[in-house]
Design an enzyme around this catalytic site. Structure first.
Site, PDB file in Angstrom:
ATOM      1  N   GLU A 274      -6.089  -5.901   4.003  1.00 27.28           N
ATOM      2  CA  GLU A 274      -6.129  -7.078   2.970  1.00 27.28           C
ATOM      3  C   GLU A 274      -7.353  -6.941   2.219  1.00 27.28           C
TER       4      GLU A 274
ATOM      5  N   THR B  58       0.911  -1.336  -0.026  1.00 28.30           N
ATOM      6  CA  THR B  58      -0.012  -0.074  -0.068  1.00 28.30           C
ATOM      7  C   THR B  58       0.813   1.262   0.000  1.00 28.30           C
TER       8      THR B  58
ATOM      9  N   GLY C  41       3.120  -3.119   8.538  1.00 27.39           N
ATOM     10  CA  GLY C  41       3.204  -3.298   9.940  1.00 27.39           C
ATOM     11  C   GLY C  41       4.742  -3.531   9.945  1.00 27.39           C
TER      12      GLY C  41
HETATM   13  C1  LIG Z   1       1.160 -12.072  17.958  1.00 21.78           C
HETATM   14  C2  LIG Z   1      -0.248 -11.720  17.468  1.00 21.78           C
HETATM   15  C3  LIG Z   1      -0.969 -10.804  18.075  1.00 21.78           C
HETATM   16  C4  LIG Z   1      -1.864  -9.941  17.764  1.00 21.78           C
HETATM   17  C5  LIG Z   1      -2.375 -10.116  16.508  1.00 21.78           C
HETATM   18  C6  LIG Z   1      -3.424  -9.342  16.507  1.00 21.78           C
HETATM   19  C7  LIG Z   1      -4.488  -8.842  15.624  1.00 21.78           C
HETATM   20  C8  LIG Z   1      -4.241  -9.294  14.005  1.00 21.78           C
HETATM   21  C9  LIG Z   1      -5.278 -10.111  13.768  1.00 21.78           C
HETATM   22  C10 LIG Z   1      -5.341 -10.742  12.807  1.00 21.78           C
HETATM   23  C11 LIG Z   1      -4.371 -10.656  11.337  1.00 21.78           C
HETATM   24  C12 LIG Z   1      -4.243 -11.999  10.722  1.00 21.78           C
HETATM   25  C13 LIG Z   1      -3.711 -12.487   9.717  1.00 21.78           C
HETATM   26  C14 LIG Z   1      -3.390 -11.350   8.751  1.00 21.78           C
HETATM   27  C15 LIG Z   1      -1.815 -11.107   8.465  1.00 21.78           C
HETATM   28  C16 LIG Z   1      -1.537  -9.870   8.217  1.00 21.78           C
HETATM   29  C17 LIG Z   1      -2.401  -8.859   7.727  1.00 21.78           C
HETATM   30  C18 LIG Z   1      -2.186  -7.928   8.357  1.00 21.78           C
HETATM   31  C19 LIG Z   1      -2.030  -6.591   7.782  1.00 21.78           C
HETATM   32  C20 LIG Z   1      -2.654  -6.454   6.678  1.00 21.78           C
HETATM   33  C21 LIG Z   1      -1.752  -6.211   5.167  1.00 21.78           C
HETATM   34  C22 LIG Z   1      -2.428  -5.524   4.076  1.00 21.78           C
HETATM   35  O1  LIG Z   1      -3.261  -4.982   4.074  1.00 21.78           O
HETATM   36  S1  LIG Z   1      -1.399  -5.706   2.835  1.00 21.78           S
HETATM   37  C23 LIG Z   1      -2.121  -4.941   1.511  1.00 21.78           C
HETATM   38  C24 LIG Z   1      -3.332  -5.632   1.253  1.00 21.78           C
HETATM   39  N1  LIG Z   1      -3.974  -5.061  -0.216  1.00 21.78           N
HETATM   40  C25 LIG Z   1      -5.166  -5.255  -0.677  1.00 21.78           C
HETATM   41  O2  LIG Z   1      -5.745  -6.226  -0.411  1.00 21.78           O
HETATM   42  C26 LIG Z   1      -5.262  -4.668  -1.810  1.00 21.78           C
HETATM   43  C27 LIG Z   1      -6.831  -4.978  -2.513  1.00 21.78           C
HETATM   44  N2  LIG Z   1      -6.847  -4.986  -3.808  1.00 21.78           N
HETATM   45  C28 LIG Z   1      -6.768  -5.857  -4.617  1.00 21.78           C
HETATM   46  O3  LIG Z   1      -6.638  -7.069  -4.435  1.00 21.78           O
HETATM   47  C29 LIG Z   1      -6.620  -5.470  -6.112  1.00 21.78           C
HETATM   48  O4  LIG Z   1      -6.275  -4.492  -6.515  1.00 21.78           O
HETATM   49  C30 LIG Z   1      -8.391  -5.787  -6.614  1.00 21.78           C
HETATM   50  C31 LIG Z   1      -8.528  -7.179  -6.550  1.00 21.78           C
HETATM   51  C32 LIG Z   1      -9.237  -5.107  -6.034  1.00 21.78           C
HETATM   52  C33 LIG Z   1      -8.374  -5.377  -8.174  1.00 21.78           C
HETATM   53  O5  LIG Z   1      -7.370  -5.610  -8.792  1.00 21.78           O
HETATM   54  P1  LIG Z   1      -7.088  -5.659 -10.332  1.00 21.78           P
HETATM   55  O6  LIG Z   1      -7.557  -4.305 -10.794  1.00 21.78           O
HETATM   56  O7  LIG Z   1      -5.807  -6.093 -10.833  1.00 21.78           O
HETATM   57  O8  LIG Z   1      -8.179  -6.446 -10.822  1.00 21.78           O
HETATM   58  P2  LIG Z   1      -9.536  -6.273 -11.607  1.00 21.78           P
HETATM   59  O9  LIG Z   1     -10.553  -5.855 -10.653  1.00 21.78           O
HETATM   60  O10 LIG Z   1      -9.633  -5.764 -12.899  1.00 21.78           O
HETATM   61  O11 LIG Z   1      -9.826  -7.707 -11.794  1.00 21.78           O
HETATM   62  C34 LIG Z   1      -9.227  -8.329 -12.967  1.00 21.78           C
HETATM   63  C35 LIG Z   1      -9.572 -10.084 -12.848  1.00 21.78           C
HETATM   64  O12 LIG Z   1      -8.461 -10.561 -11.709  1.00 21.78           O
HETATM   65  C36 LIG Z   1      -9.260 -11.224 -11.091  1.00 21.78           C
HETATM   66  N3  LIG Z   1      -8.515 -11.347  -9.692  1.00 21.78           N
HETATM   67  C37 LIG Z   1      -8.141 -10.244  -8.996  1.00 21.78           C
HETATM   68  N4  LIG Z   1      -7.639 -10.589  -7.805  1.00 21.78           N
HETATM   69  C38 LIG Z   1      -7.547 -11.728  -7.863  1.00 21.78           C
HETATM   70  C39 LIG Z   1      -6.681 -12.768  -7.152  1.00 21.78           C
HETATM   71  N5  LIG Z   1      -6.240 -12.569  -5.924  1.00 21.78           N
HETATM   72  N6  LIG Z   1      -6.626 -14.045  -7.341  1.00 21.78           N
HETATM   73  C40 LIG Z   1      -7.423 -14.417  -8.490  1.00 21.78           C
HETATM   74  N7  LIG Z   1      -7.826 -13.622  -9.473  1.00 21.78           N
HETATM   75  C41 LIG Z   1      -8.054 -12.278  -9.077  1.00 21.78           C
HETATM   76  C42 LIG Z   1     -10.566 -10.595 -10.905  1.00 21.78           C
HETATM   77  O13 LIG Z   1     -11.573 -11.344 -10.319  1.00 21.78           O
HETATM   78  C43 LIG Z   1     -10.767 -10.580 -12.337  1.00 21.78           C
HETATM   79  O14 LIG Z   1     -11.302 -11.575 -12.976  1.00 21.78           O
HETATM   80  P3  LIG Z   1     -12.348 -11.481 -14.193  1.00 21.78           P
HETATM   81  O15 LIG Z   1     -12.416 -12.578 -14.674  1.00 21.78           O
HETATM   82  O16 LIG Z   1     -13.607 -11.010 -13.414  1.00 21.78           O
HETATM   83  O17 LIG Z   1     -11.789 -10.530 -15.232  1.00 21.78           O
HETATM   84  C1  LIG Z   2      -4.156  -1.455  10.433  1.00 20.21           C
HETATM   85  C2  LIG Z   2      -3.914  -1.593   8.869  1.00 20.21           C
HETATM   86  C3  LIG Z   2      -2.805  -2.459   8.725  1.00 20.21           C
HETATM   87  C4  LIG Z   2      -2.260  -2.467   7.421  1.00 20.21           C
HETATM   88  N1  LIG Z   2      -1.133  -3.157   7.000  1.00 20.21           N
HETATM   89  C5  LIG Z   2      -0.832  -3.173   5.752  1.00 20.21           C
HETATM   90  C6  LIG Z   2       0.285  -3.767   5.385  1.00 20.21           C
HETATM   91  O1  LIG Z   2       1.183  -4.307   6.416  1.00 20.21           O
HETATM   92  N2  LIG Z   2       0.899  -3.801   4.280  1.00 20.21           N
HETATM   93  C7  LIG Z   2       0.287  -3.076   3.347  1.00 20.21           C
HETATM   94  O2  LIG Z   2       0.828  -2.943   2.229  1.00 20.21           O
HETATM   95  N3  LIG Z   2      -0.856  -2.469   3.405  1.00 20.21           N
HETATM   96  C8  LIG Z   2      -1.340  -2.374   4.738  1.00 20.21           C
HETATM   97  N4  LIG Z   2      -2.707  -1.652   5.089  1.00 20.21           N
HETATM   98  C9  LIG Z   2      -3.343  -1.206   3.987  1.00 20.21           C
HETATM   99  C10 LIG Z   2      -4.661  -1.719   3.541  1.00 20.21           C
HETATM  100  O3  LIG Z   2      -4.400  -2.968   2.920  1.00 20.21           O
HETATM  101  C11 LIG Z   2      -5.422  -0.765   2.827  1.00 20.21           C
HETATM  102  O4  LIG Z   2      -5.669   0.276   3.680  1.00 20.21           O
HETATM  103  C12 LIG Z   2      -6.780  -1.285   2.281  1.00 20.21           C
HETATM  104  O5  LIG Z   2      -6.275  -2.185   1.304  1.00 20.21           O
HETATM  105  C13 LIG Z   2      -7.717  -0.538   1.716  1.00 20.21           C
HETATM  106  O6  LIG Z   2      -7.167   0.368   0.747  1.00 20.21           O
HETATM  107  P1  LIG Z   2      -7.134   2.184   0.937  1.00 20.21           P
HETATM  108  O7  LIG Z   2      -6.720   2.548   2.427  1.00 20.21           O
HETATM  109  O8  LIG Z   2      -6.420   2.665  -0.280  1.00 20.21           O
HETATM  110  O9  LIG Z   2      -8.657   2.482   0.661  1.00 20.21           O
HETATM  111  P2  LIG Z   2      -9.254   3.243  -0.481  1.00 20.21           P
HETATM  112  O10 LIG Z   2      -9.343   2.144  -1.607  1.00 20.21           O
HETATM  113  O11 LIG Z   2      -9.167   4.407  -0.691  1.00 20.21           O
HETATM  114  O12 LIG Z   2     -10.982   3.320   0.195  1.00 20.21           O
HETATM  115  C14 LIG Z   2     -11.597   4.409   0.633  1.00 20.21           C
HETATM  116  C15 LIG Z   2     -13.208   4.159   0.222  1.00 20.21           C
HETATM  117  O13 LIG Z   2     -13.116   4.058  -1.112  1.00 20.21           O
HETATM  118  C16 LIG Z   2     -13.858   3.114  -1.724  1.00 20.21           C
HETATM  119  N5  LIG Z   2     -13.367   2.467  -2.949  1.00 20.21           N
HETATM  120  C17 LIG Z   2     -12.064   2.213  -3.221  1.00 20.21           C
HETATM  121  N6  LIG Z   2     -12.249   1.792  -4.597  1.00 20.21           N
HETATM  122  C18 LIG Z   2     -13.666   1.447  -4.921  1.00 20.21           C
HETATM  123  C19 LIG Z   2     -13.903   0.700  -5.940  1.00 20.21           C
HETATM  124  N7  LIG Z   2     -13.566   0.301  -7.100  1.00 20.21           N
HETATM  125  N8  LIG Z   2     -15.619   0.459  -6.030  1.00 20.21           N
HETATM  126  C20 LIG Z   2     -16.208   1.140  -4.853  1.00 20.21           C
HETATM  127  N9  LIG Z   2     -15.561   1.678  -3.817  1.00 20.21           N
HETATM  128  C21 LIG Z   2     -14.230   1.949  -3.854  1.00 20.21           C
HETATM  129  C22 LIG Z   2     -13.746   2.034  -0.534  1.00 20.21           C
HETATM  130  O14 LIG Z   2     -14.857   0.965  -0.392  1.00 20.21           O
HETATM  131  C23 LIG Z   2     -13.506   2.887   0.749  1.00 20.21           C
HETATM  132  O15 LIG Z   2     -15.066   3.150   1.186  1.00 20.21           O
HETATM  133  C24 LIG Z   2      -3.135  -1.848   6.307  1.00 20.21           C
HETATM  134  C25 LIG Z   2      -4.431  -1.106   6.758  1.00 20.21           C
HETATM  135  C26 LIG Z   2      -4.678  -0.958   7.991  1.00 20.21           C
HETATM  136  C27 LIG Z   2      -5.826  -0.084   8.290  1.00 20.21           C
END
Ligand SMILES: CC/C=C\C/C=C\C/C=C\C/C=C\C/C=C\C/C=C\CCC(=O)SCCNC(=O)CCNC(=O)[C@H](O)C(C)(C)COP(=O)(O)OP(=O)(O)OC[C@H]1O[C@@H](n2cnc3c(N)ncnc32)[C@H](O)[C@@H]1OP(=O)(O)O
Ligand SMILES: Cc1cc2nc3c(=O)[nH]c(=O)nc-3n(C[C@H](O)[C@H](O)[C@H](O)COP(=O)(O)OP(=O)(O)OC[C@H]3O[C@@H](n4cnc5c(N)ncnc54)[C@H](O)[C@@H]3O)c2cc1C
Length: 666
Positions: free
Chosen positions: A431, A149, A188
């Site tokens: 996520e 991110t 993180g």
């Molecule tokens: C010691 C312990 C103590 C305490 C712990 C306490 C608390 C914690 C508790 C629990 C946590 C537990 C575990 C978690 C571990 C770590 C997590 C912690 C922090 C979080 C870290 C993060 O957030 S990392 C960043 C995450 N970011 C995202 O998730 C981004 C989201 N966005 C996307 O995934 C993509 O951009 C998208 C999918 C929204 C869009 O992608 P894109 O634009 O490329 O695709 P399209 O929409 O155009 O779709 C095209 C086609 O691709 C298919 N598609 C998309 N994604 C996938 C996929 N992953 N796999 C397969 N296919 C995929 C999609 O379906 C489309 O297909 P079509 O056939 O329709 O064309």
């Molecule tokens: C506690 C915490 C830990 C995290 N840890 C990590 C980490 O370790 N590594 C890492 O890489 N990231 C991490 N992240 C980031 C996290 O993965 C992103 O914040 C998350 O994927 C959402 O993306 P954004 O913040 O850009 O939200 P945005 O996408 O800007 O969302 C803002 C609003 O826009 C809307 N929106 C956005 N796109 C669309 C769409 N296509 N259609 C309709 N509505 C839409 C959403 O629904 C939402 O209401 C963490 C976030 C948090 C809060």
């Protein structure tokens, strides 16, 4: 010697009422007696490590002290774990995850290391890359995070702005953060803890863009821990929760890394700069799929924590009279309280059961991908998206409901419900943001609907669409099986409506993308309905399956819980069922009664059911939820730890209050 306190009498009575063997359920939830034994043994070792006991509750520490304490304790935890694993088997990930809560009250700054850094090397690295980095990462000789991110983009990862430009002359990638919005933001542990990270960046070769790819990047010196030249890194500051997770920012300025640091299990860049496409570019998103699956299990655990606290407290707490002249009742005897709490227990079971089959589905896809087969990937993506979205959102609602069920004391930090709420609700956003993931599932559902109309065979999770098209709505019966069919009818009906809405906009001349946006409220509703149908169907199937292998007394209780879950959601979504299924008003009236009967059936087992989650006091960290039920004593003991209670008169009295009062008197 530690003082042994008497168990609260109400809790003693509650435990005597229990109709099933609590231990048997604990083994079932853990996945077997051996897993429970391993977990308890490890938790017991941690309990006796003196250095892990906090002298001052963390809540009174400054932001910096809290972080430093978390790092100190996480290192001890890791050492204890290493010693444990030298003598016995490697701890299961869920057991180490659970034990972590006994050590770090909030989220560990190493959390992303095990949660995403190591899994990404496994999932995205070639065998050679794994051989190079995995041993060091597993031994924690290098500590990493997952930096995807950025300030400007979290959801739309194709829009990430960090660049990795290949230089064939030196066989290196040059990393750059061209704008403020391209700074990594959130990872993180990135703030001040890790020395490595997976950086997701846009690949450029000879001026051409090849999309986003993961790179392993060392960002700090291994000896001095100083950021390497070309790296700007720091912590992002306080958040709603995740106080000790050490989330950070990161920017690159002409920072060079060797070619071998691009994780190349999928796509590759050869020495001369030739780009070799992978089987499917979305495989780069693989770690996210794995974490989304895991979040279903985490949601089960967080729900179990909140339920344990609130149910035990409700058994101990007496407030008001049901009848005049009678003693004040245990608040758990108010039906409204049971309505708030028993669904929390059932929800945790629903998520555990769902995780069991979803994880197997995930493993199957991973196995298939190893054989270059990807037929089930779209279905897994769709399932993991909607189940992550629904489970994390439901868990957030349930934790808050449990807090409210504890009245004023639930608002105390010492109840631990605020911290649990903080990390439970974070999962709704991280996520993959909630709405965004529901819309991903909706894409799949729209395609499935089209396939159903074309008479094609559908994947198992959407096969109900074909049944729905083929047959008239089934005659309604108030049985769990027919109600689950009813949820499928709601999902099918909403999927059809959303599909038709898109078609209507397209026919009116809109582009498909605009039509999609115009129909998107309906699309997320369809996704939600699909999730609920999947959750109820899976939970019912798993319960039926396990019931044959457990004692009849436990099978009965498990059956009450699954029925409660299904009837609860029937009543919550009665409007939808009235529109899309054959349920009648009279059926709903019968189910209301059924729901009250189920609450009464579960009531004697409520404490036993939360005891079976087997969450130790050290993990729960709650004045309200401890096993012995010494709620009031613990609240008072914790209050006495406030630094403000360490002196009879606080200096602010002399400095500010006294002159202020004097002035007021004049
Ligand atoms: C010691 C312990 C103590 C305490 C712990 C306490 C608390 C914690 C508790 C629990 C946590 C537990 C575990 C978690 C571990 C770590 C997590 C912690 C922090 C979080 C870290 C993060 O957030 S990392 C960043 C995450 N970011 C995202 O998730 C981004 C989201 N966005 C996307 O995934 C993509 O951009 C998208 C999918 C929204 C869009 O992608 P894109 O634009 O490329 O695709 P399209 O929409 O155009 O779709 C095209 C086609 O691709 C298919 N598609 C998309 N994604 C996938 C996929 N992953 N796999 C397969 N296919 C995929 C999609 O379906 C489309 O297909 P079509 O056939 O329709 O064309
Ligand atoms: C506690 C915490 C830990 C995290 N840890 C990590 C980490 O370790 N590594 C890492 O890489 N990231 C991490 N992240 C980031 C996290 O993965 C992103 O914040 C998350 O994927 C959402 O993306 P954004 O913040 O850009 O939200 P945005 O996408 O800007 O969302 C803002 C609003 O826009 C809307 N929106 C956005 N796109 C669309 C769409 N296509 N259609 C309709 N509505 C839409 C959403 O629904 C939402 O209401 C963490 C976030 C948090 C809060």
């Amino acid at each position: 010697m530690a003082t042994v306190h008497k168990i609260n009498e109400d809790l003693v009575k509650e435990r005597q009422k229990c109709t099933f063997n609590v231990q048997e359920l604990t083994y079932l939830l853990d996945g077997g007696e051996e897993v429970t034994k391993e977990r308890r043994e490890f938790e017991n070792i941690l309990r006796n490590v003196k250095e892990l006991q906090d002298e001052v509750p963390e809540v009174y520490l400054s932001h910096k002290e809290r972080y430093e304490n978390a790092v100190r304790k996480t290192c001890i935890l890791q050492n204890v774990r290493n010693d444990f694993e030298k003598k016995r088997e490697v701890l299961s990930p869920r057991n180490i995850f659970r034990a972590g809560y006994a050590v770090i009250k909030d989220v560990s700054p190493f959390f992303l290391h095990n949660g995403m850094f190591v899994p990404t090397i496994i999932g995205q690295g070639t065998p050679e890359q794994q051989a190079e980095w995995l041993p060091k990462a597993k031994a924690m000789a290098i500590i990493g995070t997952y930096a995807q991110t950025e300030l400007g983009h979290g959801t739309f990862i194709r829009g990430l702005e960090t660049t990795a430009t290949y230089d064939a002359k030196t066989e290196e990638f040059i990393l750059n953060s061209p704008k403020v919005t391209s700074y990594k933001w959130w990872p993180g542990g990135l703030g001040t803890t890790v020395n490595h990270c997976i950086t997701v960046a846009q690949l450029y070769i000879n001026g051409k863009k090849y999309g986003i790819h993961p790179f392993i990047v060392q960002i700090r010196d291994l000896e001095t821990h100083k950021p390497l030249p070309g790296i700007k890194v720091g912590e992002i500051g306080p958040k709603m929760g995740f106080a000790t997770a050490n989330n950070g920012f990161l920017g690159f300025q002409n920072f060079r890394i060797p070619r071998k640091n691009m994780l190349m299990k999928n796509a590759q860049v050869l020495k001369d700069g030739t780009f070799v496409k992978g089987m499917n570019e979305k495989l780069t998103y693989g770690t996210m799929v794995m974490v989304r699956v895991n979040i279903v299990s985490d949601s089960a655990f967080h729900t179990a924590m909140a339920a344990t606290i609130a149910v035990r407290y409700a058994a101990v707490r007496h407030q008001s009279q049901l009848k005049a002249k009678e003693p004040e009742v245990q608040i758990i005897d108010y039906l409204t309280q049971q309505h708030k709490l028993f669904i929390a227990i059932a929800t945790s079971h629903a998520f555990s059961n769902t995780y069991t089959w979803l994880y197997q589905a995930y493993l199957k896809v991973v196995e298939d991908l190893g054989k270059q087969k990807q037929d089930h990937l779209p279905e897994l993506h769709a399932l993991s998206c909607c189940l992550k979205a629904t489970s994390s959102r439901d868990a957030g609602v349930i934790v808050e409901q449990c807090r409210l069920a504890c009245g004023g004391h639930g608002y105390m930090a010492s109840s631990n419900l605020p911290i649990i709420y903080g990390y439970t609700t974070a999962a709704i956003t991280y996520e993959g943001e909630h709405t965004v993931l529901l819309l991903q599932t909706a894409r799949y559902l729209m395609k499935a609907w089209m396939s159903a109309l074309e008479g094609k065979v559908l994947a198992p999770s959407v096969a109900y669409l074909v049944d729905w098209l083929k047959s008239d709505k089934q005659r309604w019966q108030n049985t769990p099986e027919v109600i689950v069919k009813g949820f499928q009818h709601v999902a099918a009906g909403k999927i059809k409506d959303a599909f038709d809405a898109i078609q209507k906009h397209v026919k009116a001349g809109k582009d498909y993308e605009d039509a999609w946006n115009l129909a998107s409220v309906q699309l997320i509703k369809a996704s939600e309905a699909h999730s609920r149908a999947i959750l109820c169907d899976g939970y019912l199937r798993e319960t039926v399956r396990t019931s044959s292998s457990v004692s009849p007394s436990l099978a009965k209780v498990l059956n009450h819980l699954v029925q409660l879950y299904i009837v609860y959601w029937t009543l919550e979504t009665a409007g939808d069922l009235l529109v899309y299924s054959n349920i009648g008003k009279d059926d709903i009236a019968v189910l209301k009664e059924k729901y009250e009967e189920l609450l009464a059936l579960i009531r004697p087992n409520a404490v036993g059911l939360v005891d079976a989650f087997d969450i130790s006091d050290e993990i729960l960290q709650s004045t309200l939820g401890s096993y012995d039920g010494r709620v009031y004593e613990r609240l008072m003991e914790e209050a006495m730890k406030s630094p403000l209670n360490k002196e009879p008169v606080n200096q602010s009295f002399h400095k500010y209050l006294k002159p202020f009062i004097k002035k007021a008197k004049l």
